[in-house]
Design an enzyme around this catalytic site. Structure first.
Site, mmCIF file in Angstrom:
data_model
loop_
_atom_site.group_PDB
_atom_site.id
_atom_site.type_symbol
_atom_site.label_atom_id
_atom_site.label_comp_id
_atom_site.label_asym_id
_atom_site.label_seq_id
_atom_site.Cartn_x
_atom_site.Cartn_y
_atom_site.Cartn_z
ATOM 1 N N TYR A 139 0.809 -1.220 0.000
ATOM 2 C CA TYR A 139 0.000 0.000 0.000
ATOM 3 C C TYR A 139 0.844 1.273 0.000
ATOM 4 C CZ TYR A 139 -4.206 -2.703 0.789
ATOM 5 O OH TYR A 139 -5.258 -3.574 0.645
ATOM 6 N N LYS A 200 3.924 -15.230 4.074
ATOM 7 C CA LYS A 200 4.056 -16.165 2.950
ATOM 8 C C LYS A 200 5.550 -16.212 2.618
ATOM 9 C CE LYS A 200 2.367 -18.799 -0.318
ATOM 10 N NZ LYS A 200 1.671 -20.084 -0.063
ATOM 11 N N ASP A 233 -2.304 -18.408 3.124
ATOM 12 C CA ASP A 233 -3.298 -19.242 2.436
ATOM 13 C C ASP A 233 -3.848 -20.295 3.389
ATOM 14 O OD1 ASP A 233 -0.671 -20.139 2.422
ATOM 15 O OD2 ASP A 233 -0.885 -21.330 0.604
ATOM 16 N N ASP A 257 -5.591 -6.817 5.305
ATOM 17 C CA ASP A 257 -6.817 -6.286 4.711
ATOM 18 C C ASP A 257 -7.753 -7.449 4.373
ATOM 19 O OD1 ASP A 257 -8.563 -4.508 3.602
ATOM 20 O OD2 ASP A 257 -7.391 -4.111 1.799
#
Ligand code: NAD
Length: 369
Positions: A139, A200, A233, A257
């Site tokens: 962002y 991740k 995930d 988010d």
């Protein structure tokens, strides 16, 4: 007396903020509320959705309360500019992202609590808190519609097609440490048992590697709180399978988010998702839903997310008892089920829901099952 920048925004923002204001008044919270301009109307007429005067207001108040705003992708936004602003190279910037960056509101705190007997609960007993890093990651706003030529001077860049669009993900050790520390401090203050760092790092080795290393370093300073890590995930599946296995979740900006929306849906969806954007000196509180234009002005949407955001603001301002009273009143109204907006299967208006909360403020809390 506290000075609060009051930013209703557009769409359903003004009506949910009016509902929250009724509840703040009923809780006996005395403050000076100063209106600030923000949202689509100001983009169209001034070319800036967060006008300079509003930034000045933020800098001169204790905190801000924000409703919702409409935003649109770049080209649509440019088309809607007033004629005198067209062709001037203005580009739309999200005011909420700007507020987070300008005021260094690095923590996005998003609780997801299943109020007992909420018909929208995915499962009873869910009580999660997501800490989303709010200033870094995907962002930062550094994007290229086409890869610049200078990119190709770096080894390995040849794999990027010349016509590729590129978004930069930037993660620092200090940015990671402070959000993880905020999560652990919250866990200590609120008697939480566990913090889970979500990443991740097996694929995004550089950026998530930095985050994970910082998380491990900070976790070692809090031996009284359990710590674990999860791939982003995998946790999406596990949150659905066993939400009770999680407590406080801390993660980077984009993952946070997405995960916090998933968590909000576990406990009732848009009408229940709320956040605090919190820095060391300033904070902006808001429902997480958007401006829901199709319901604007209909006095129909659920104000509870906004009312809960108001409760969070009171807690941040040190008004813990009033904050607890608001949350208890919300729990009572949800459990009684007599006053429900459309999303909860009822036909009560936004105002009726707010009045029901006001009527229950100060009554003893229901025993939580
Ligand atoms: N923080 C913000 O202000 C914010 C956040 C998300 C989206 N947006 C903007 O809002 C506009 C609309 O976006 P969207 O339709 O994707 O998302 P949205 O959150 O505005 O609404 C999606 C749907 O969720 C439901 N909903 C939302 N708030 C509700 C409430 N309080 N009670 C009951 N139901 C509710 C409605 O069915 C609504 O149509 C867009 O311009 C978007 O960019 C703003």
């Amino acid at each position: 007396m506290h000075r609060i920048a009051w930013l209703p925004g557009d769409g359903i923002g003004p009506e949910v903020c009016a509902a929250a204001r009724t509840v703040l008044d009923a809780a006996g919270f005395a403050a000076e509320y100063i209106h600030g301009d923000i949202g689509w109307e100001f983009w169209r007429s001034e070319g800036e959705a967060l006008p300079r005067r509003t930034v000045d207001l933020l800098r001169s108040t204790d905190c801000a309360f924000f409703g919702a705003i409409t935003s649109k992708p770049g080209k649509d936004a440019e088309r809607e500019l007033a004629p005198h602003l067209q062709g001037k190279g203005l580009s739309y910037r999200s005011p909420i992202v700007r507020m987070r960056q300008l005021l260094d509101l690095y923590t996005c705190l998003r609780p997801a609590r299943a109020f007992p007997a909420n018909p929208l609960n995915y499962r009873e007993g869910i009580d999660l808190v997501v800490f989303r890093e709010n200033t870094e990651g995907m962002y930062i706003g550094v994007e290229f519609p086409r890869a610049p030529d200078s990119f190709y001077q770096e080894p390995g860049m040849a794999r990027i097609p010349r016509h590729a669009a590129i978004s930069i993900r930037s993660i620092t050790p200090e940015g990671s440490r402070r959000i993880v520390r905020a999560a652990f401090e919250y866990a200590v203050r609120h008697g939480r048992r566990k913090v889970t760092a979500v990443h991740k790092a097996n694929v995004l080795r550089a950026t998530c590697g930095v985050f994970l290393e910082a998380a491990q370093e900070i976790a070692a300073q809090y031996p009284g709180i359990q710590f674990d890590t999860a791939n982003v995930d995998a946790i999406c599946m596990w949150l659905l399978k066993n939400p009770g296995n999680y407590d406080v979740i801390v993660t980077t900006n984009l993952f946070g988010d997405i995960l916090s929306d998933l968590c909000a849906q576990l406990v009732g969806g848009m009408g229940f998702g709320y956040s605090g954007n919190i820095g060391d000196r300033y904070a902006v509180f808001e429902p997480t839903h958007g401006s829901a234009p199709k319901y604007a002005g209909q006095n129909k949407v659920n104000p509870l997310a906004t009312i809960l955001a108001a409760g969070m603001m009171l807690e941040w301002l040190g008004e813990r008892e009033k904050a607890a009273e608001i949350e208890a009143a919300v729990a009572r109204v949800v459990a009684e089920g007599a006053v429900r907006t459309y999303d909860l299967g009822g036909s009560a208006t936004t105002e009726e829901m707010a009045r029901a909360i006001c009527a229950r403020i100060g009554r003893p809390a229901l025993a939580v099952r």
